[in-house]
Design a protein around this motif. Sequence first.
Motif: not given
Length: 77
Positions: A4-11
């Motif tokens: 995915l273009k969107l990285a994993r969301l931070p905590d």
Amino acid sequence: MPTLKLARLPDRTPVKLTVHVLPDLHEALTAYAAVYAEAYSEPATVEQLVPAMLSSFLDSDRGFHAARTQKNKASAG
């Protein structure tokens, strides 16, 4: 697994932080909340405003950003 273009969301789990302030600072923060409510026609408590104020302060502190970047580079290298 797809890329995915969107990285994993931070905590984004909130962390409760308790601080003690002197009466004059509390008075100033309360006055700021009143001015905020007048300016935006939307009330906000001191507890709601302080995280935004701290974030704004840290975002605008160039010395902090430079030191943090230098520390991150040193620990990565």
